[in-house]
Enzyme design. Structure first.
Site, PDB file in Angstrom:
ATOM      1  N   GLN A 247      -1.575   1.353  -0.044  1.00  0.00           N
ATOM      2  CA  GLN A 247      -1.685  -0.221   0.943  1.00  0.00           C
ATOM      3  C   GLN A 247      -0.582  -0.540   0.500  1.00  0.00           C
ATOM      4  O   GLN A 247       0.380  -1.599   0.845  1.00  0.00           O
ATOM      5  CB  GLN A 247      -2.910  -0.955   0.260  1.00  0.00           C
TER       6      GLN A 247
ATOM      7  N   TYR B  50     -12.137  -7.959  -0.442  1.00  0.00           N
ATOM      8  CA  TYR B  50     -11.873  -7.398  -0.120  1.00  0.00           C
ATOM      9  C   TYR B  50     -10.702  -7.351   1.051  1.00  0.00           C
ATOM     10  O   TYR B  50      -9.150  -7.591   1.060  1.00  0.00           O
ATOM     11  CB  TYR B  50     -11.977  -6.142  -0.646  1.00  0.00           C
ATOM     12  N   LEU B  51     -10.566  -7.751   2.107  1.00  0.00           N
ATOM     13  CA  LEU B  51     -10.367  -7.821   3.180  1.00  0.00           C
ATOM     14  C   LEU B  51      -9.941  -9.038   3.054  1.00  0.00           C
ATOM     15  O   LEU B  51      -8.155  -8.722   4.181  1.00  0.00           O
ATOM     16  CB  LEU B  51     -11.590  -8.033   4.604  1.00  0.00           C
ATOM     17  N   ALA B  52      -9.930 -10.322   2.071  1.00  0.00           N
ATOM     18  CA  ALA B  52      -9.281 -11.336   2.671  1.00  0.00           C
ATOM     19  C   ALA B  52      -7.787 -10.619   2.378  1.00  0.00           C
ATOM     20  O   ALA B  52      -6.558 -11.578   2.635  1.00  0.00           O
ATOM     21  CB  ALA B  52      -9.555 -12.417   2.111  1.00  0.00           C
ATOM     22  N   ASP B  53      -7.952  -9.882   1.605  1.00  0.00           N
ATOM     23  CA  ASP B  53      -6.520 -10.099   0.066  1.00  0.00           C
ATOM     24  C   ASP B  53      -5.283  -8.967   1.327  1.00  0.00           C
ATOM     25  O   ASP B  53      -4.357  -9.032   1.436  1.00  0.00           O
ATOM     26  CB  ASP B  53      -6.907  -8.872  -0.736  1.00  0.00           C
ATOM     27  N   GLN B  54      -6.352  -8.263   2.030  1.00  0.00           N
ATOM     28  CA  GLN B  54      -5.228  -6.790   2.565  1.00  0.00           C
ATOM     29  C   GLN B  54      -4.759  -7.802   4.472  1.00  0.00           C
ATOM     30  O   GLN B  54      -4.041  -7.355   4.843  1.00  0.00           O
ATOM     31  CB  GLN B  54      -6.397  -6.051   3.707  1.00  0.00           C
TER      32      GLN B  54
ATOM     33  N   HIS C 163      -7.110 -12.700  -6.918  1.00  0.00           N
ATOM     34  CA  HIS C 163      -6.436 -11.720  -5.795  1.00  0.00           C
ATOM     35  C   HIS C 163      -5.894 -12.507  -4.964  1.00  0.00           C
ATOM     36  O   HIS C 163      -4.609 -11.817  -4.735  1.00  0.00           O
ATOM     37  CB  HIS C 163      -7.421 -10.032  -5.751  1.00  0.00           C
TER      38      HIS C 163
END
Length: 338
Positions: free
Chosen positions: A103, A283-287, A308
């Site tokens: 990533q 987790y997805l929000a970070d990406q 994060h």
């Protein structure tokens, strides 16, 4: 000469997120940066093998000039060159997360001069990082909607703390970015439970699946026995397919923690997601922050903005001419580009 950006590694969550985001953005924009206090908020501050691998991978892909790239270093200077497509292989040398290294470098390869393949060896099932199946089944379908074409393949599992896993991603340059609108997840279509085992008795998986099935109506219940030499290890996942998005949640099993307790942790996390109307999990929000910023528009909703997420947004705003808006309404936070 482009201006040097100075970052404080103790900012926000005080971990590796600031460094990973800065490396990605530096490669994309060509802006050099310095960072001090790397991972200042962690019990063991400074660069670990996983972070050092990410730095070296980024440097190789864009022929960067780097100072401070050594284990334990709390200061780094990174001066990027031109991003080059190609066939790259990187070894973490521990159970550090393969996906976090990927990533870091993949967004830069969206701007490369040709297609690339990146292979990373290390940990694939790590309690502090999303597994490869999350990237493959959740993130990459959304990236495809944004015009970003990459395909991740898990070649070998590597559980914490032994490692030994291998993940590879093929990625093509992006012609143009599309905007993503994820305001609502819609009705649930189905839920799928999955357990991975390597060198662990099958009854552990059966008990974990039973715990999940006791809380949710599962359309699929899958147990995958991996070769013993890929373990010992155990990961429990639950996939929630809704009308507008598929989310995936996971917990990595631990020694001396019962199957029921491991699965109950996952149940709690999924229930927290379902209790709100938010489309996107933590987790997805970070990406999604970086590709959304590159598209220049878009939005998603998340139940609670994590440290994060806020840290990632702050770093993106230092490198790119964008501003994010976070508005809380009806128990969810709507994240969008102003």
């Amino acid at each position: 000469m482009k201006r040097m950006i100075a970052l404080d590694g103790a900012q926000g969550e005080g971990g590796g997120q600031i460094l990973r985001s800065a490396l990605s953005l530096s490669m994309i924009t060509g802006q050099p940066f310095t960072i001090t206090g790397i991972r200042a908020g962690r019990a063991k501050p400074g660069l670990l093998r996983q972070h050092l691998t990410a730095v070296k991978a980024a440097a190789e892909i864009c022929r960067a000039t780097v100072e401070g790239a050594e284990l334990g270093s709390q200061r780094l200077l990174f001066r990027p060159g031109t991003v080059r497509g190609g066939d790259y292989r990187f070894a973490i040398g521990s159970a550090g997360s393969c996906t976090l290294v990927l990533q870091t470098v993949l967004p830069a390869l969206w701007f490369a001069d040709g297609p690339s393949r990146v292979e990373v060896s290390g940990g694939t099932d790590n309690p502090s990082a999303p597994p490869a199946d999350f990237i493959r089944r959740v993130l990459e379908p959304l990236l495809a909607k944004m015009g970003i074409h990459q395909q991740t393949t898990l070649l070998r599992h590597g559980f914490y703390p032994a490692g030994g896993g291998v993940v590879a991603t093929e990625v093509s340059p992006v012609a143009s970015f599309n905007t993503l609108q994820l305001g609502e997840r819609g009705n649930i279509v189905q839920m799928r439970g999955e357990v991975l085992l390597a060198g662990v008795p099958r009854h552990v998986a059966e008990r974990e699946i039973a715990t999940l099935a006791g809380s949710f109506s599962l359309h699929e219940q899958n147990i995958h026995n991996l070769p013993r030499d890929q373990g010992p290890g155990n990961t429990v996942s639950l996939e929630v397919e809704s009308e507008n998005i598929t989310e995936r949640f996971f917990v990595v099993g631990e020694k001396r923690v019962s199957a029921e307790v491991v699965a109950a942790q996952l149940v709690k996390e999924v229930k927290r997601y379902l209790a709100s109307t938010a489309a996107v999990g933590e987790y997805l929000a970070d990406q999604l922050v970086l590709p959304m910023a590159l598209a220049g528009a878009g939005e998603f909703t998340v139940a609670h903005p994590s440290c994060h997420l806020l840290t990632n947004i702050a770093v993106v705003e230092r490198f790119l001419p964008v501003r994010f808006s976070l508005i809380e309404t009806d128990g969810v936070t709507r994240v969008s580009i102003e």
